[in-house]
Write a protein that holds these residues in place. Structure first.
Motif, PDB file in Angstrom:
ATOM      1  N   LEU A 394       0.672  -1.160  -0.154  1.00  0.00           N
ATOM      2  CA  LEU A 394       0.119   0.111  -0.108  1.00  0.00           C
ATOM      3  C   LEU A 394       0.865   1.166   0.157  1.00  0.00           C
ATOM      4  CD1 LEU A 394      -2.766  -1.118   2.434  1.00  0.00           C
ATOM      5  CD2 LEU A 394      -2.978  -0.582   0.096  1.00  0.00           C
ATOM      6  N   LEU A 395       1.833   1.109   0.665  1.00  0.00           N
ATOM      7  CA  LEU A 395       2.811   2.410   0.804  1.00  0.00           C
ATOM      8  C   LEU A 395       3.469   2.648  -0.256  1.00  0.00           C
ATOM      9  CD1 LEU A 395       4.511   2.028   4.274  1.00  0.00           C
ATOM     10  CD2 LEU A 395       2.740   3.807   3.721  1.00  0.00           C
ATOM     11  N   TYR A 396       3.746   1.675  -1.123  1.00  0.00           N
ATOM     12  CA  TYR A 396       4.326   1.859  -2.417  1.00  0.00           C
ATOM     13  C   TYR A 396       3.502   2.375  -3.370  1.00  0.00           C
ATOM     14  CZ  TYR A 396       6.647   0.563  -6.826  1.00  0.00           C
ATOM     15  OH  TYR A 396       7.137   0.609  -7.946  1.00  0.00           O
ATOM     16  N   TYR A 397       2.414   1.784  -3.707  1.00  0.00           N
ATOM     17  CA  TYR A 397       1.228   2.362  -4.565  1.00  0.00           C
ATOM     18  C   TYR A 397       0.813   3.707  -4.290  1.00  0.00           C
ATOM     19  CZ  TYR A 397       2.183  -2.062  -7.429  1.00  0.00           C
ATOM     20  OH  TYR A 397       2.616  -2.963  -7.923  1.00  0.00           O
ATOM     21  N   ILE A 398       0.903   4.261  -3.118  1.00  0.00           N
ATOM     22  CA  ILE A 398       0.455   5.378  -2.749  1.00  0.00           C
ATOM     23  C   ILE A 398       1.324   6.464  -2.725  1.00  0.00           C
ATOM     24  CG2 ILE A 398      -0.509   6.890  -0.899  1.00  0.00           C
ATOM     25  CD1 ILE A 398      -2.036   4.305   0.353  1.00  0.00           C
ATOM     26  N   PHE A 399       2.706   5.976  -2.126  1.00  0.00           N
ATOM     27  CA  PHE A 399       3.477   7.154  -1.963  1.00  0.00           C
ATOM     28  C   PHE A 399       4.891   7.365  -3.050  1.00  0.00           C
ATOM     29  CE2 PHE A 399       1.910   6.936   2.311  1.00  0.00           C
ATOM     30  CZ  PHE A 399       1.654   8.266   2.633  1.00  0.00           C
ATOM     31  N   ILE A 400       4.978   6.088  -3.567  1.00  0.00           N
ATOM     32  CA  ILE A 400       6.107   6.131  -4.487  1.00  0.00           C
ATOM     33  C   ILE A 400       5.863   5.594  -5.982  1.00  0.00           C
ATOM     34  CG2 ILE A 400       8.274   4.280  -5.170  1.00  0.00           C
ATOM     35  CD1 ILE A 400       8.620   3.959  -1.884  1.00  0.00           C
ATOM     36  N   PHE A 401       5.247   4.782  -6.156  1.00  0.00           N
ATOM     37  CA  PHE A 401       4.533   4.468  -7.704  1.00  0.00           C
ATOM     38  C   PHE A 401       4.202   5.725  -8.268  1.00  0.00           C
ATOM     39  CE2 PHE A 401       2.012   3.097 -10.851  1.00  0.00           C
ATOM     40  CZ  PHE A 401       2.664   2.176 -11.731  1.00  0.00           C
ATOM     41  N   PRO A 402       3.393   6.600  -7.593  1.00  0.00           N
ATOM     42  CA  PRO A 402       3.056   7.858  -8.466  1.00  0.00           C
ATOM     43  C   PRO A 402       3.999   9.101  -8.152  1.00  0.00           C
ATOM     44  CG  PRO A 402       1.598   7.486  -6.314  1.00  0.00           C
ATOM     45  CD  PRO A 402       2.608   6.416  -6.399  1.00  0.00           C
ATOM     46  N   ASP A 403       5.354   8.664  -8.725  1.00  0.00           N
ATOM     47  CA  ASP A 403       6.092   9.725  -8.736  1.00  0.00           C
ATOM     48  C   ASP A 403       6.503  10.320  -7.618  1.00  0.00           C
ATOM     49  OD1 ASP A 403       8.501  10.864  -9.930  1.00  0.00           O
ATOM     50  OD2 ASP A 403       7.144  12.345 -11.119  1.00  0.00           O
ATOM     51  N   TYR A 404       6.231   9.875  -6.223  1.00  0.00           N
ATOM     52  CA  TYR A 404       6.740  10.211  -5.056  1.00  0.00           C
ATOM     53  C   TYR A 404       5.878  11.810  -4.650  1.00  0.00           C
ATOM     54  CZ  TYR A 404      10.856   7.324  -5.962  1.00  0.00           C
ATOM     55  OH  TYR A 404      11.484   6.605  -6.376  1.00  0.00           O
ATOM     56  N   ARG A 405       4.835  12.004  -5.214  1.00  0.00           N
ATOM     57  CA  ARG A 405       4.245  13.236  -5.034  1.00  0.00           C
ATOM     58  C   ARG A 405       3.771  13.506  -3.442  1.00  0.00           C
ATOM     59  NH1 ARG A 405       2.373  11.670 -10.259  1.00  0.00           N
ATOM     60  NH2 ARG A 405       2.840  13.194 -11.841  1.00  0.00           N
ATOM     61  N   LEU A 406       2.726  12.484  -3.223  1.00  0.00           N
ATOM     62  CA  LEU A 406       2.477  12.389  -1.727  1.00  0.00           C
ATOM     63  C   LEU A 406       3.712  12.709  -0.527  1.00  0.00           C
ATOM     64  CD1 LEU A 406      -0.869  10.501  -1.848  1.00  0.00           C
ATOM     65  CD2 LEU A 406      -0.384  13.055  -1.735  1.00  0.00           C
ATOM     66  N   LEU A 407       4.581  11.738  -0.980  1.00  0.00           N
ATOM     67  CA  LEU A 407       5.861  11.672  -0.170  1.00  0.00           C
ATOM     68  C   LEU A 407       6.621  12.912  -0.181  1.00  0.00           C
ATOM     69  CD1 LEU A 407       7.689   9.573   1.376  1.00  0.00           C
ATOM     70  CD2 LEU A 407       9.003   9.398  -0.805  1.00  0.00           C
ATOM     71  N   ASP A 408       6.756  13.691  -1.348  1.00  0.00           N
ATOM     72  CA  ASP A 408       7.414  15.106  -1.256  1.00  0.00           C
ATOM     73  C   ASP A 408       6.639  16.119  -0.307  1.00  0.00           C
ATOM     74  OD1 ASP A 408       9.420  13.866  -2.594  1.00  0.00           O
ATOM     75  OD2 ASP A 408       9.005  14.762  -4.526  1.00  0.00           O
TER      76      ASP A 408
END
Length: 463
Positions: A394-408
């Motif tokens: 879940l963390l991968y497909y939410i935060f990393i797969f979509p080009d880190y947008r939410l992570l940033d």
């Protein structure tokens, strides 16, 4: 046809990305699928992707080794390509050789020079058959064909609104510990324990000494602005420094009489900065070595009597100064077209030969050829779904797969300047940064400028 999948964990955008994308393209030319991922997110990325092979910059941290061990049971192959492997300070030799790490998880260990190779042999940290001495991949940028990607001087000066009629004096800094002297102390203490650099002397005392040197450098830079009104000045901090004080400096020069001949460069590739530089001021920094490759005069600043970061060997290729008067004398000499002393040129050659192996622009090719030879004989990894990893999926497909947008949004508290909690500017790459270098480097590869054979033995296996 099945393509073996390699995940390449890349640390720093402004230091590592260009050569990592170049290596990615070379591996893809050989038929591999390569995914570049941000360094440090392997607990999330590996369960989601489950590649056949992974490229890390090190295995210093036990938590990384723990994640790796979970997947080597499935056939994952682990390759180490360091981002730092030149032992400017003697105390890092054992660190680079893996003496503080669990090297049992490593299948191929690429190192830059015979100095680290010798320590590996002495410490018996890893089977020598797994070691390859290849030189410094990121220095390939200074040789053809990659050197054509370096920004020309005219464009760089225009980008930073500097006077093209003036010479350029650049100060590069490497005060990566200074910021921890006054803030983020808990993070620093935890980080040195995890990286095991506390075992080689890193701690609060070094941070305080680093801060003192940083203050002296900044005071010196401000004095130079007044003493050289017909010169451009650039200050380029290390990408891993706390950049907060430099934003204050940037505000000052924008509103002061120095406006139009001073640049505070926080997010730029060092080779572009050096290409625009006439005289470099530094502190036993590898930017000095890179400037040597470009034939630039370099001045070693030993201005703090309590300086901790100092390498006599590294300083031997520069003009070493111990006070402001000596610094001005050396700057004046080089601004009047003074030549670099032949003995210093010889010292530079000795340093480069010892620490960089073959500085011929082919280190990345050597890496790729060796990886290909190794993986050709390996089976593909087995992929297994685990309910225990659902959170990581879940963390991968939410935060990393979509080009880190939410992570940033979480990483950068000030998105306009992209400053993270440690004060670093724009450290983390996005997919658009990868695409930028892919588009710039592909013509160099497709155009025949890159070849996979140099007609000689280019890789030495540790004996």
């Amino acid at each position: 046809m099945y393509k073996k999948h390699i995940v390449f964990f890349v640390d720093h955008k402004w230091r590592d990305l260009l050569i990592s994308v170049y290596i990615k393209l070379l591996l893809e030319e050989k038929g591999y699928k390569v995914t570049i991922s941000r360094n440090g997110f392997e607990p999330i990325v590996l369960p989601a992707i489950q590649p056949d092979a992974v490229i890390f910059n090190h295995v210093y941290e036990d938590k990384r080794v723990k994640v790796i061990k979970k997947f080597i049971k499935n056939g994952l192959k682990v390759i180490i390509l360091p981002t730092e492997n030149i032992p400017v300070m003697d105390n890092v030799k054992k660190l680079f050789a893996g003496a503080t790490s669990d090297m049992s998880v490593v299948d191929l260990y690429f190192i830059w020079n015979s100095v680290v190779e010798k320590v590996i042999y002495e410490e018996k940290t890893i089977n020598p058959e797994k070691v390859r001495v290849i030189g410094v991949p990121r220095y390939d940028i200074y040789m053809k064909p990659l050197s054509s990607a370096i920004m020309n001087r005219k464009d760089f000066l225009a980008k930073y609104n500097l006077n093209p009629q003036y010479p350029v004096i650049t100060m590069t800094t490497n005060f990566t510990l200074a910021g921890f002297a006054v803030k983020n102390r808990e993070f620093y203490q935890k980080d040195v324990r995890q990286l095991k650099t506390d075992q080689i002397g890193y701690g609060p005392q070094l941070a305080m000494r680093d801060l003192k040197s940083k203050e002296i450098f900044h005071q010196t830079f401000i004095r130079l602005l007044s003493n050289y009104p017909q010169a451009n000045f650039i200050i380029k901090p290390h990408p891993s420094e706390d950049h907060t004080p430099y934003y204050e400096m940037l505000q000052r020069v924008r509103n002061g009489p120095e406006r139009g001949r001073v640049a505070v460069v926080l997010a730029e590739y060092i080779w572009d900065v050096l290409n625009a530089t006439d005289v470099l001021l530094e502190r036993s920094c590898l930017t000095g070595l890179e400037a040597w490759v470009m034939g630039k005069p370099t001045i070693e600043l030993h201005l703090n009597p309590d300086e901790w970061y100092y390498s006599p060997f590294m300083a031997s290729g520069s003009d070493e100064v111990f006070n402001y008067e000596q610094l001005r004398e050396r700057i004046d000499y080089y601004l009047k077209d003074g030549f670099i002393d032949p003995s210093k040129l010889k010292n530079r050659e000795n340093v480069i030969n010892l620490w960089c192996h073959d500085l011929d622009g082919g280190a990345s090719l050597r890496f790729v050829d060796e990886v290909d030879k190794f993986l050709q004989g390996q089976k593909k990894a087995v992929r297994r779904f685990s309910f225990a990893d659902i959170k990581n999926y879940l963390l991968y497909y939410i935060f990393i797969f979509p080009d880190y947008r939410l992570l940033d949004l979480k990483l950068y508290k000030n998105r306009g300047k992209k400053i993270d909690k440690l004060g670093r500017t724009d450290k983390y790459f996005r997919n658009r940064d990868i695409r930028y270098w892919e588009n710039k480097l592909k013509p160099l590869i497709k155009g025949g400028g890159v070849q996979n054979s140099f007609g000689k033995e280019v890789v030495r296996h540790a004996e």
